[in-house]
Scaffold this motif. Structure first.
Motif, short mmCIF file in Angstrom:
data_model
loop_
_atom_site.label_atom_id
_atom_site.label_comp_id
_atom_site.label_asym_id
_atom_site.label_seq_id
_atom_site.Cartn_x
_atom_site.Cartn_y
_atom_site.Cartn_z
N ILE A 7 0.98 -1.12 -0.05
CA ILE A 7 -0.20 0.05 0.20
C ILE A 7 0.83 1.22 -0.01
O ILE A 7 1.68 1.27 0.77
CB ILE A 7 -0.81 0.03 1.31
CG1 ILE A 7 -1.81 -1.14 1.24
CG2 ILE A 7 -1.89 1.16 1.04
CD1 ILE A 7 -2.65 -1.62 0.26
N THR A 8 0.59 2.13 -1.15
CA THR A 8 1.52 3.37 -1.06
C THR A 8 0.61 4.51 -0.52
O THR A 8 -0.58 4.64 -1.11
CB THR A 8 2.09 3.61 -2.61
OG1 THR A 8 2.85 2.73 -2.92
CG2 THR A 8 2.67 4.93 -2.70
N LEU A 9 0.92 5.13 0.32
CA LEU A 9 0.16 6.30 0.98
C LEU A 9 0.61 7.74 0.64
O LEU A 9 2.09 7.92 0.18
CB LEU A 9 0.37 6.37 2.53
CG LEU A 9 -0.25 4.89 2.93
CD1 LEU A 9 -0.19 5.00 4.74
CD2 LEU A 9 -1.58 4.53 2.70
N GLN A 18 -0.56 9.56 11.71
CA GLN A 18 -1.23 8.14 11.86
C GLN A 18 -2.15 7.85 10.85
O GLN A 18 -2.83 8.36 10.04
CB GLN A 18 -2.05 8.08 13.31
CG GLN A 18 -1.14 8.23 14.46
CD GLN A 18 -2.15 8.10 15.78
OE1 GLN A 18 -3.03 8.97 15.95
NE2 GLN A 18 -1.62 7.40 16.71
N VAL A 19 -2.13 6.29 10.48
CA VAL A 19 -3.20 5.90 9.51
C VAL A 19 -3.79 4.70 10.29
O VAL A 19 -3.41 3.82 11.11
CB VAL A 19 -2.21 5.47 8.34
CG1 VAL A 19 -1.81 6.59 7.54
CG2 VAL A 19 -1.43 4.38 8.68
N PHE A 36 2.40 6.65 10.50
CA PHE A 36 2.23 6.87 9.37
C PHE A 36 3.55 6.22 8.59
O PHE A 36 4.34 6.60 9.10
CB PHE A 36 2.04 8.26 8.98
CG PHE A 36 1.93 8.64 7.33
CD1 PHE A 36 1.02 8.50 6.48
CD2 PHE A 36 3.44 9.01 6.73
CE1 PHE A 36 1.14 8.78 5.20
CE2 PHE A 36 3.33 9.36 5.62
CZ PHE A 36 2.39 9.21 4.57
N ALA A 37 3.46 5.53 7.55
CA ALA A 37 4.54 5.29 6.56
C ALA A 37 4.20 5.53 5.31
O ALA A 37 3.05 5.46 4.72
CB ALA A 37 5.09 3.63 6.83
N TYR A 84 -6.51 8.51 7.44
CA TYR A 84 -5.38 9.56 7.75
C TYR A 84 -5.72 10.35 9.17
O TYR A 84 -6.89 10.89 9.19
CB TYR A 84 -4.98 10.36 6.68
CG TYR A 84 -4.16 9.62 5.52
CD1 TYR A 84 -2.91 9.49 5.41
CD2 TYR A 84 -5.26 9.45 4.40
CE1 TYR A 84 -2.30 8.82 3.90
CE2 TYR A 84 -4.70 8.80 3.10
CZ TYR A 84 -3.60 8.53 3.26
OH TYR A 84 -3.03 8.15 1.94
N ARG A 85 -4.81 10.79 9.83
CA ARG A 85 -4.78 11.61 11.06
C ARG A 85 -3.83 12.47 11.20
O ARG A 85 -2.57 11.78 11.38
CB ARG A 85 -5.22 10.85 12.25
CG ARG A 85 -5.87 11.92 13.43
CD ARG A 85 -6.65 10.97 14.66
NE ARG A 85 -5.74 10.03 15.21
CZ ARG A 85 -6.21 9.05 16.25
NH1 ARG A 85 -7.56 9.09 16.38
NH2 ARG A 85 -5.53 8.42 16.81
N ASP A 86 -3.73 13.70 11.35
CA ASP A 86 -2.56 14.40 11.47
C ASP A 86 -2.54 14.74 13.18
O ASP A 86 -3.25 14.29 13.85
CB ASP A 86 -2.72 16.03 10.83
CG ASP A 86 -3.61 16.73 11.22
OD1 ASP A 86 -4.23 16.60 12.09
OD2 ASP A 86 -3.71 17.63 10.49
#
Length: 379
Positions: A188-190, A209-210, A226-227, A247-249
């Motif tokens: 999976i590419t984010l 975070q994901v 997150f990665a 997604y979350r910042d």
């Protein structure tokens, strides 16, 4: 008037209408296939350099297609400026705004490439050899693209790619955007928010975070750091598989996205028939901008109110200076393409032209015969 003459007259009209309708549908399918091919070529250039692919966006595509048709229709291919300017004086910003593509509080982050060539491969080759065009294709701030293709009356095709990023839209890609897989284990590419890394009002900034799930309700899923790439296992059994991401910042602002891929027997079947195009979506969450966040070159993100976002013509790197709240991104950077036409391409084009002419001649002759019979039947 006899029933037979009425039927013959109707048949002539229906035949002509069906002929041109089939030609239009065939041409549309060809352009769609060419657009998909060009998108795949662009993403290969990005992936081989460690960049995330670009997601095809319907609104960017609508803007690009309308402009490609405008340029081809008016034969305005004499200069780079003519290739980017619409016949109504519009810029890429005007056209993308009309299409309804999302904007940050200060404006839009956009770029545009255009070319006039016989094939998508030739257009891309020219773009990759041109520094400003290549910079658009490999730009780290872009997350989406739209492609427009239109035949030019002088021969060849006009190709337009509009590049962009919009708030709260962070696409994801399974196996770099592949349409099928024979393994449940995938990559999976984010994507990340780099245009406004601190966020833009209620719009997400760089995610920290994901949450990933094979189910839309995220049952049993949990947050993780997150990665840019994460290895993932799809749900068992064959068919179309969808992966969902939240997604979350650092401030708790969120965005959502999903991508689909075909697995198992369905993947094997589509490899020998028509390949299905997976659904890729990114959801905008609570887009209520109130704070402008900017990223200055080689500096950490800082918050400035208000700003003008510009992209330098040569470096294609963002610079941000205080000013009016308007984004003027000089990310077009195109040149008038040199038309490279091979003899094989010319022969193919001539053959297609002759085929179209023959088909039209057949239609005309058959229409005349049918109408003649209809006229005789009425005397």
């Amino acid at each position: 008037m006899t029933n037979s003459s009425i039927h013959l007259g109707r048949a002539a009209v229906v035949f002509v209408v069906m002929f041109f309708a089939m030609n239009a549908l065939t041409a549309h399918a060809q352009y769609s296939d060419a657009a998909i091919d060009l998108a795949a070529r662009v993403n290969r250039e990005r992936v081989t350099r460690g960049l995330a692919p670009l997601a095809l966006n319907a609104k960017l595509t609508a803007a690009a297609q309308a402009h490609a048709e405008d340029v081809a229709r008016n034969s305005r291919t004499g200069s780079a400026q003519e290739g980017h300017g619409g016949s109504d004086g519009s810029t890429v910003f005007d056209r993308v705004a009309r299409a309804g593509y999302g904007a940050y509080s200060w404006g839009r982050r956009l770029g545009e490439n255009w070319a006039w060539y016989r094939s998508a491969a030739e257009a891309l080759a020219m773009w990759m050899e041109s520094a400003p065009h290549r910079a658009n294709i490999l730009h780290q701030l872009y997350r989406e693209m739209g492609i427009g293709i239109a035949p030019n009356s002088a021969g060849g095709f006009v190709y337009i790619i509009d590049f962009g990023s919009q708030p709260n839209v962070l696409p994801i890609f399974i196996n770099d955007g592949a349409s099928e897989t024979k393994s449940l284990d995938v990559k999976i590419t984010l994507t990340s928010e780099q245009v406004a890394p601190n966020g833009d009002g209620d719009n997400i900034g760089q995610p920290v975070q994901v949450m990933i799930s094979n189910a839309a309700d995220f049952a049993g899923a949990s947050w993780q750091p997150f990665a840019s790439t994460i290895h993932w296992t799809l749900a068992p059994n064959g068919g179309t598989k969808t992966v969902y991401v939240k997604y979350r910042d650092a401030k708790g602002r969120a965005a959502a996205a999903s991508d689909a891929i075909i697995f198992g027997a369905a993947a094997i079947a589509t490899s020998t028939a028509t390949r299905a195009t997976p659904t890729r979506t990114a959801t905008r969450v609570t887009p209520r901008p109130s704070v402008i966040v900017t990223l200055a070159p080689t500096e950490t993100p800082t918050e400035i109110l208000p700003v003008t976002a510009t992209v330098a013509a040569a470096e294609m790197t963002p610079t941000e200076t205080p000013g009016v709240a308007l984004a003027m991104v000089n990310a077009i950077e195109t040149q008038t393409p040199t038309r490279v036409v091979s003899s094989s391409n010319l022969a193919q084009a001539d053959a297609e032209s002759n085929f179209d002419g023959l088909g039209l001649a057949v239609v005309v002759v058959m229409s005349i015969v049918l109408l003649r019979v209809w006229a005789l039947a009425n005397h």
